[in-house]
Design an enzyme around this catalytic site. Structure first.
Site, mmCIF file in Angstrom:
data_model
loop_
_atom_site.group_PDB
_atom_site.id
_atom_site.type_symbol
_atom_site.label_atom_id
_atom_site.label_comp_id
_atom_site.label_asym_id
_atom_site.label_seq_id
_atom_site.Cartn_x
_atom_site.Cartn_y
_atom_site.Cartn_z
ATOM 1 N N GLN A 78 0.849 -1.203 0.000
ATOM 2 C CA GLN A 78 0.000 0.000 0.000
ATOM 3 C C GLN A 78 0.885 1.254 0.000
ATOM 4 O OE1 GLN A 78 -3.499 -0.426 0.299
ATOM 5 N NE2 GLN A 78 -3.717 1.732 -0.106
ATOM 6 N N PHE A 79 1.422 1.617 -1.170
ATOM 7 C CA PHE A 79 2.313 2.774 -1.244
ATOM 8 C C PHE A 79 1.605 4.068 -0.855
ATOM 9 C CE2 PHE A 79 0.335 3.105 -5.360
ATOM 10 C CZ PHE A 79 0.333 4.462 -5.644
ATOM 11 N N THR A 80 0.285 4.102 -0.947
ATOM 12 C CA THR A 80 -0.450 5.333 -0.648
ATOM 13 C C THR A 80 -0.373 5.719 0.835
ATOM 14 O OG1 THR A 80 -2.542 4.147 -0.379
ATOM 15 C CG2 THR A 80 -2.035 5.015 -2.580
#
Length: 148
Positions: A78-80
């Site tokens: 989950q890079f966000t």
């Protein structure tokens, strides 16, 4: 490294309209990395997570650790989690680790988790994933490696 940990009754990830992975009682982990994160940080965070007492005992108090209940883990990249929303209306992801390095650290995270707990499922790094869960509690924690 940042992790959103959700205690779940069950969770699944669907990719291309097919259930790719699913778990029963345990943790859904949304995992993001920033530049400078490494295997040592992953080990520290994952050791902390599996030792947290987040499950109810017979009296309803959160006295049981993940290892006490024999739970399962679904770990999703989950890079966000490193979105920067200080300027403008569109998030910047400049603080997130570049994909070519992050995918290796995500793979390491999965491998390391498998040394700690018997059931670890995952998504596919960079895929368009639909995540479903039944949050138990609801019980959700935000964990940042800088706080450990």
């Amino acid at each position: 490294m940042r992790v959103v940990l959700q205690v779940v009754t069950h969770a699944s990830v669907t990719i291309d309209a097919k259930v790719y992975s699913q778990i029963n009682e345990g943790f859904l982990l949304l995992v993001g990395f920033e530049e400078g994160d490494n295997e040592e940080i992953v080990n520290k965070v994952m050791n902390k997570i599996v030792s947290l007492r987040l499950f109810a005992d017979e009296q309803g108090k959160t006295n049981l650790a993940f290892t006490d209940i024999g739970g399962e883990i679904l770990c999703i990249s989950q890079f966000t989690l490193y979105a920067d929303i200080k300027k403008g209306r569109r998030p910047s992801f400049i603080n997130a680790m570049r994909p070519e390095r992050a995918t290796k650290l995500y793979d390491y995270t999965i491998s390391y988790l498998k040394t700690l707990v018997p059931v670890v499922k995952q998504g596919i790094f960079g895929a368009d994933m639909k995540v479903e869960l039944l949050n138990n509690g609801p019980f959700t924690l935000m964990i940042d490696s800088k706080d450990l």
